[in-house]
Write an enzyme that holds these catalytic residues in place. Structure first.
Site, PDB file in Angstrom:
ATOM      1  N   SER A 145      42.372  30.641 -37.479  1.00 20.59           N
ATOM      2  CA  SER A 145      41.796  31.937 -37.158  1.00 20.59           C
ATOM      3  C   SER A 145      40.608  31.718 -36.218  1.00 20.59           C
ATOM      4  O   SER A 145      40.615  30.800 -35.399  1.00 20.59           O
ATOM      5  CB  SER A 145      41.378  32.651 -38.455  1.00 20.59           C
ATOM      6  OG  SER A 145      40.825  33.919 -38.178  1.00 20.59           O
ATOM      7  N   LYS A 198      43.042  37.698 -34.418  1.00 19.80           N
ATOM      8  CA  LYS A 198      42.550  36.778 -35.446  1.00 19.80           C
ATOM      9  C   LYS A 198      42.208  37.517 -36.739  1.00 19.80           C
ATOM     10  O   LYS A 198      42.322  36.954 -37.835  1.00 19.80           O
ATOM     11  CB  LYS A 198      41.342  36.005 -34.917  1.00 19.80           C
ATOM     12  CG  LYS A 198      41.696  35.064 -33.768  1.00 19.80           C
ATOM     13  CD  LYS A 198      42.802  34.083 -34.140  1.00 19.80           C
ATOM     14  CE  LYS A 198      43.145  33.114 -33.026  1.00 19.80           C
ATOM     15  NZ  LYS A 198      44.187  32.123 -33.406  1.00 19.80           N
ATOM     16  N   TYR A 225      42.108  39.593 -28.476  1.00 17.39           N
ATOM     17  CA  TYR A 225      42.102  38.237 -29.050  1.00 17.39           C
ATOM     18  C   TYR A 225      41.451  38.255 -30.434  1.00 17.39           C
ATOM     19  O   TYR A 225      42.019  37.745 -31.409  1.00 17.39           O
ATOM     20  CB  TYR A 225      41.363  37.259 -28.142  1.00 17.39           C
ATOM     21  CG  TYR A 225      41.296  35.864 -28.732  1.00 17.39           C
ATOM     22  CD1 TYR A 225      42.377  35.001 -28.610  1.00 17.39           C
ATOM     23  CD2 TYR A 225      40.179  35.432 -29.450  1.00 17.39           C
ATOM     24  CE1 TYR A 225      42.351  33.731 -29.177  1.00 17.39           C
ATOM     25  CE2 TYR A 225      40.146  34.171 -30.016  1.00 17.39           C
ATOM     26  CZ  TYR A 225      41.224  33.327 -29.885  1.00 17.39           C
ATOM     27  OH  TYR A 225      41.196  32.083 -30.460  1.00 17.39           O
TER      28      TYR A 225
END
Length: 343
Positions: free
Chosen positions: A176, A203, A199
């Protein structure tokens, strides 16, 4: 000793290479390392690099290599890669999901300057000045970052579940990010097509998907899944937006911030890979799976692992969405069986 099989996605990245290095330092059994990349030349380069590292170990491992050409933004590529694995192996012992694709479009240099001058620690840990494109889709019509970093790997795991089950104690490690706060994700935009922080949102999805699946994996297949993050380190993915001056300026800022007390500025890929390897050695009794484990270090660079709680709001919604998309993908590609490997 039985031969272990490890699959490291994104092996050609700084973090992927260092995960491979540390894996060889950690696992003493004979091991087959399955290198993944989207292109064959990069595979050969990575294998040569890891071979050289292994040869310099005090006790070089009994190491064999295999490779997968896989692109997580392409469902056919995922199915083909899974087909190859299912036909080549009886089990997989370690799977590192190291997917970190973004749709960056540069740096807001005015914003970066303001943030660095007003709050240097925040600017080097949670930067707000990276520009990301909005609405980028994959050839499959899904959100590109969503598919590359989360759904693609999730579907890959689904396709190779038999191999993980057979290992009786396989480890899945999702990589992550420190930047995966709940504010980065709207459950109304699960594919991140409207997000300018896709992005970071991807995560956040990784964290929630882990929380929603780890118990089921353990119960049904004795598969032990963890999620971790590498802290802050020098990654090659953003280098094209830096010149020699801004690159070394960034490094200097990292060291200053670490000196000021940040535990997350590992700087090197080797230190960043500490938490992923911790996750294949950890004990689920003393190291709970509902935490996220981060690579950290002291002011002097002494590495350690720091556990963090994960906000679980939205985990059930994420699982429902992913399961529906998985089943729909299965149906859409039910006749798709390809072997594309070129030896």
């Amino acid at each position: 000793m039985s031969r272990k099989v490890a699959v490291v996605t994104g092996t050609n990245s700084n973090l992927g290479l260092n995960i491979s290095y540390r894996l060889l330092e950690t696992v003493t059994d004979p091991i087959t390392l399955v290198v993944t990349s989207r292109t064959l030349p990069r595979v050969k380069e990575v294998i040569d690099t890891i071979k050289e590292f292994n040869s310099k170990l005090p006790s070089p491992r009994d190491l064999e290599f295999d490779y997968l050409l896989v692109d997580f933004t392409d469902i056919v590529s995922i199915i083909s890669a899974a087909y190859d694995l299912n036909n080549s192996y009886d089990q997989i012992n370690y799977l590192f999901i190291n997917a970190a694709q973004g749709v960056y479009d540069g740096i807001d240099w005015i914003g970066a300057t303001k943030q660095v001058l007003t709050n240097p620690v925040q600017s080097a840990t949670f930067p707000t000045y990276k520009i990301q494109r909005v609405g980028v889709q994959s050839k499959d019509g899904l959100g590109l970052v969503f598919q590359a970093n989360v759904f693609g790997p999730y579907y890959f795991i689904h396709r190779i579940s038999r191999l993980l089950d057979n290992a009786n104690g396989a480890r899945i490690v999702w990589i992550s990010s420190i930047m995966s706060d709940s504010k980065y994700l709207s459950l109304e935009d699960m594919q991140l097509l409207k997000s300018d922080v896709s992005y970071e949102g991807s995560k956040r999805l990784v964290d929630l998907l882990h929380l929603a699946t780890y118990k089921q994996l353990l119960k049904q297949g004795n598969i032990i899944q963890y999620v971790c993050h590498p802290g802050i380190f020098t990654s090659l993915s953003f280098m094209k937006y830096l010149n020699v001056f801004t690159y070394y300026g960034m490094l200097l800022l990292f060291y200053v911030v670490r000196f000021l007390g940040s535990p997350w500025h590992n700087i090197t890929g080797y230190t960043a890979a500490n938490a992923p390897l911790f996750c294949i050695k950890s004990d689920i009794q003393s190291d709970p799976q509902n935490l996220k484990y981060g690579s950290a270090c002291s002011k002097k660079g002494v590495e350690y692992v720091k556990a963090q709680e994960i906000d679980d709001i939205g985990a059930s919604d994420v699982l429902q969405y992913f399961e529906a998309l998985r089943d729909g993908t299965d149906e859409k590609f039910k006749d798709q069986i390809l072997e594309t490997r070129t030896r």
